[in-house]
Enzyme design. Structure first.
Site, PDB file in Angstrom:
ATOM      1  N   LYS A 269       0.816  -1.225   0.000  1.00  0.00           N
ATOM      2  CA  LYS A 269       0.000   0.000   0.000  1.00  0.00           C
ATOM      3  C   LYS A 269       0.848   1.273   0.000  1.00  0.00           C
ATOM      4  O   LYS A 269       0.470   2.272  -0.593  1.00  0.00           O
ATOM      5  CB  LYS A 269      -0.947   0.006   1.199  1.00  0.00           C
ATOM      6  CG  LYS A 269      -2.061  -1.033   1.102  1.00  0.00           C
ATOM      7  CD  LYS A 269      -3.006  -0.908   2.291  1.00  0.00           C
ATOM      8  CE  LYS A 269      -4.154  -1.888   2.201  1.00  0.00           C
ATOM      9  NZ  LYS A 269      -5.147  -1.689   3.274  1.00  0.00           N
TER      10      LYS A 269
ATOM     11  N   ASP B 280     -10.408   2.602   2.007  1.00  0.00           N
ATOM     12  CA  ASP B 280     -10.620   2.100   3.384  1.00  0.00           C
ATOM     13  C   ASP B 280     -11.370   3.158   4.209  1.00  0.00           C
ATOM     14  O   ASP B 280     -12.156   2.807   5.101  1.00  0.00           O
ATOM     15  CB  ASP B 280      -9.288   1.779   4.076  1.00  0.00           C
ATOM     16  CG  ASP B 280      -8.682   0.468   3.586  1.00  0.00           C
ATOM     17  OD1 ASP B 280      -9.429  -0.350   3.008  1.00  0.00           O
ATOM     18  OD2 ASP B 280      -7.467   0.278   3.766  1.00  0.00           O
TER      19      ASP B 280
HETATM   20  P1  NDP Z   1       0.108  -2.407  10.006  1.00  0.00           P
HETATM   21  O1  NDP Z   1       1.081  -3.533   9.955  1.00  0.00           O
HETATM   22  O2  NDP Z   1       0.361  -1.145   9.263  1.00  0.00           O
HETATM   23  O3  NDP Z   1      -0.125  -2.004  11.575  1.00  0.00           O
HETATM   24  C1  NDP Z   1      -0.314  -3.013  12.526  1.00  0.00           C
HETATM   25  C2  NDP Z   1      -0.679  -2.388  13.874  1.00  0.00           C
HETATM   26  O4  NDP Z   1      -0.999  -3.435  14.777  1.00  0.00           O
HETATM   27  C3  NDP Z   1       0.443  -1.585  14.525  1.00  0.00           C
HETATM   28  O5  NDP Z   1      -0.126  -0.492  15.208  1.00  0.00           O
HETATM   29  C4  NDP Z   1       1.038  -2.584  15.516  1.00  0.00           C
HETATM   30  O6  NDP Z   1       1.647  -1.980  16.639  1.00  0.00           O
HETATM   31  C5  NDP Z   1      -0.209  -3.311  15.960  1.00  0.00           C
HETATM   32  N1  NDP Z   1       0.054  -4.658  16.497  1.00  0.00           N
HETATM   33  C6  NDP Z   1       0.521  -5.736  15.818  1.00  0.00           C
HETATM   34  N2  NDP Z   1       0.593  -6.814  16.645  1.00  0.00           N
HETATM   35  C7  NDP Z   1       0.154  -6.392  17.859  1.00  0.00           C
HETATM   36  C8  NDP Z   1       0.003  -7.033  19.137  1.00  0.00           C
HETATM   37  N3  NDP Z   1       0.304  -8.326  19.310  1.00  0.00           N
HETATM   38  N4  NDP Z   1      -0.470  -6.312  20.157  1.00  0.00           N
HETATM   39  C9  NDP Z   1      -0.789  -5.006  19.994  1.00  0.00           C
HETATM   40  N5  NDP Z   1      -0.657  -4.335  18.826  1.00  0.00           N
HETATM   41  C10 NDP Z   1      -0.187  -5.019  17.775  1.00  0.00           C
HETATM   42  O7  NDP Z   1      -1.288  -3.064   9.564  1.00  0.00           O
HETATM   43  P2  NDP Z   1      -2.550  -2.315   8.928  1.00  0.00           P
HETATM   44  O8  NDP Z   1      -2.775  -1.064   9.676  1.00  0.00           O
HETATM   45  O9  NDP Z   1      -2.439  -2.239   7.474  1.00  0.00           O
HETATM   46  O10 NDP Z   1      -3.716  -3.373   9.239  1.00  0.00           O
HETATM   47  C11 NDP Z   1      -4.170  -3.622  10.559  1.00  0.00           C
HETATM   48  C12 NDP Z   1      -5.303  -4.646  10.536  1.00  0.00           C
HETATM   49  O11 NDP Z   1      -6.449  -4.102   9.874  1.00  0.00           O
HETATM   50  C13 NDP Z   1      -4.941  -5.926   9.785  1.00  0.00           C
HETATM   51  O12 NDP Z   1      -5.414  -7.009  10.549  1.00  0.00           O
HETATM   52  C14 NDP Z   1      -5.698  -5.809   8.476  1.00  0.00           C
HETATM   53  O13 NDP Z   1      -6.061  -7.065   7.956  1.00  0.00           O
HETATM   54  C15 NDP Z   1      -6.942  -5.033   8.913  1.00  0.00           C
HETATM   55  N6  NDP Z   1      -7.552  -4.279   7.814  1.00  0.00           N
HETATM   56  C16 NDP Z   1      -8.871  -4.537   7.524  1.00  0.00           C
HETATM   57  C17 NDP Z   1      -9.493  -3.833   6.500  1.00  0.00           C
HETATM   58  C18 NDP Z   1     -10.918  -4.145   6.199  1.00  0.00           C
HETATM   59  O14 NDP Z   1     -11.392  -3.734   5.137  1.00  0.00           O
HETATM   60  N7  NDP Z   1     -11.646  -4.825   7.059  1.00  0.00           N
HETATM   61  C19 NDP Z   1      -8.795  -2.816   5.708  1.00  0.00           C
HETATM   62  C20 NDP Z   1      -7.418  -2.619   6.120  1.00  0.00           C
HETATM   63  C21 NDP Z   1      -6.834  -3.338   7.130  1.00  0.00           C
HETATM   64  P3  NDP Z   1       3.170  -1.384  16.578  1.00  0.00           P
HETATM   65  O15 NDP Z   1       3.047  -0.026  15.979  1.00  0.00           O
HETATM   66  O16 NDP Z   1       3.582  -1.397  17.980  1.00  0.00           O
HETATM   67  O17 NDP Z   1       3.942  -2.345  15.714  1.00  0.00           O
END
Ligand code: NDP
Length: 307
Positions: free
Chosen positions: A82, A120
């Protein structure tokens, strides 16, 4: 009306064949996008077959160039591409620009090349609307600080929320998000906080919406959600809080809040609605949202049965 002047003429190449369209990402084999996009094309009597291509980040530029030569209609872009799509597009919508990530590309050579958008934001707002939730003047909390969280925060602030607490495991990522998005919305109080509720300055504030935009439910589906349910709605919770998980299915976040919640929804409707908005941008035609949602739910339940 001749074919050359019909509104759908731009959906075809000069030789009359449908301009290719599909989704790219890595991995991509579990993407549900073909399920609902192909229904949208079929219901609009279009011959296009929406495809799925596995593209690694290092292959992205070459894929985009080839797609341009082959006169693609557009692409959906998913993880981990993205940001690259955002960087390499010729022009961007305001949402894509602010968020720093694009999930949809449209090829318009007359306008200069690939145009980038982030559906989104609209998909999330449409999913809230389907739950009868209006962010106007509401206090909200968003957990996570990645690309999806940026889309959610941008959407909520743009729809008139008065407060958005951005809670994240890495505080510095939440602070960076706030630094990027808050300047667009001076009327909204957007601030960053760590995961530990003991450190929240806003704990007493009731919240009407709590969004999980972390990938915890994908990466560690069997684990507990890192914030206890008692803290999620705020201490004075009036039980009208809507809990919204961007991940779909039985997630740790939804398991944590469900017994407590008046309303808890997963991210399936958002997934379908962001796809519907992409379809409408590419084609200029109405997406059959209900039918798209229905076939996606059906496909998921069949996947469940075959496990
Ligand atoms: P990113 O990888 O950009 O961000 C992931 C986020 O999750 C970060 O803030 C990270 O924290 C946090 N995180 C990961 N693991 C953990 C954990 N074990 N405990 C707490 N926080 C955690 O991902 P995206 O933002 O692109 O996507 C996030 C979710 O949203 C995904 O599951 C994706 O599938 C879903 N999504 C759904 C959509 C829909 O249409 N339904 C559209 C877009 C996304 P840190 O900053 O500390 O690493």
């Amino acid at each position: 009306m001749s074919e050359a002047t019909t509104p759908t003429a731009r959906l075809y190449r000069a030789d009359g064949s449908p301009r290719p369209v599909g989704v790219i990402g890595y991995p991509i084999n579990h993407s549900l996008s073909p399920v609902f996009q192909n229904v949208a094309f079929a219901e609009n009597h279009l011959p296009h077959h929406y495809e799925r291509w596995e593209v690694k980040p290092e292959e992205f530029s070459a894929f985009l160039e080839k797609a341009r030569q082959e006169d693609f209609l557009g692409l959906n872009v998913t993880l981990p591409l993205k940001r690259l799509a955002w960087e390499q597009a010729f022009a961007r919508s305001q949402e894509a620009d602010a968020i720093g990530a694009a999930n949809t590309l449209l090829l318009d050579d007359a306008a200069g090349g690939w145009l980038a958008h982030n559906t989104d934001v609209g998909g999330f707002l449409d999913a809230l609307h389907a739950e009868d939730y209006n962010p106007l003047k509401q206090r909200t909390m968003v957990i996570g600080a990645g690309g999806a969280s940026r889309a959610v925060v941008f959407g909520l602030a743009g729809a008139g929320a008065v407060e958005i607490a951005v809670v994240n495991r890495s505080f510095e990522n939440a602070a960076a998000l706030v630094g990027e998005i808050a300047p667009y919305f001076p009327q909204c109080n957007i601030y960053a906080a760590p995961l530990d509720p003991a450190a929240w300055p806003f704990n007493r504030n009731p919240r009407t919406l709590v969004v999980n935009a972390t990938s915890q439910g994908i990466l560690s589906p069997g684990e507990e959600f890192p914030i206890a349910a008692d803290y999620l709605a705020g201490r004075d919770a009036d039980r009208r809080t809507l809990f919204f998980d961007l991940t779909y299915g039985d997630t740790p976040f939804l398991r944590a809040v469900r017994s407590d919640a008046a309303q808890a929804v997963d991210g399936l409707s958002m997934l379908v609605y962001q796809g519907a908005l992409a379809f409408e941008w590419w084609t200029g035609l109405a997406a059959p949202r209900e039918k798209m949602l229905q076939v996606t739910q059906q496909a998921l339940s069949e996947r469940g049965k075959s496990k």
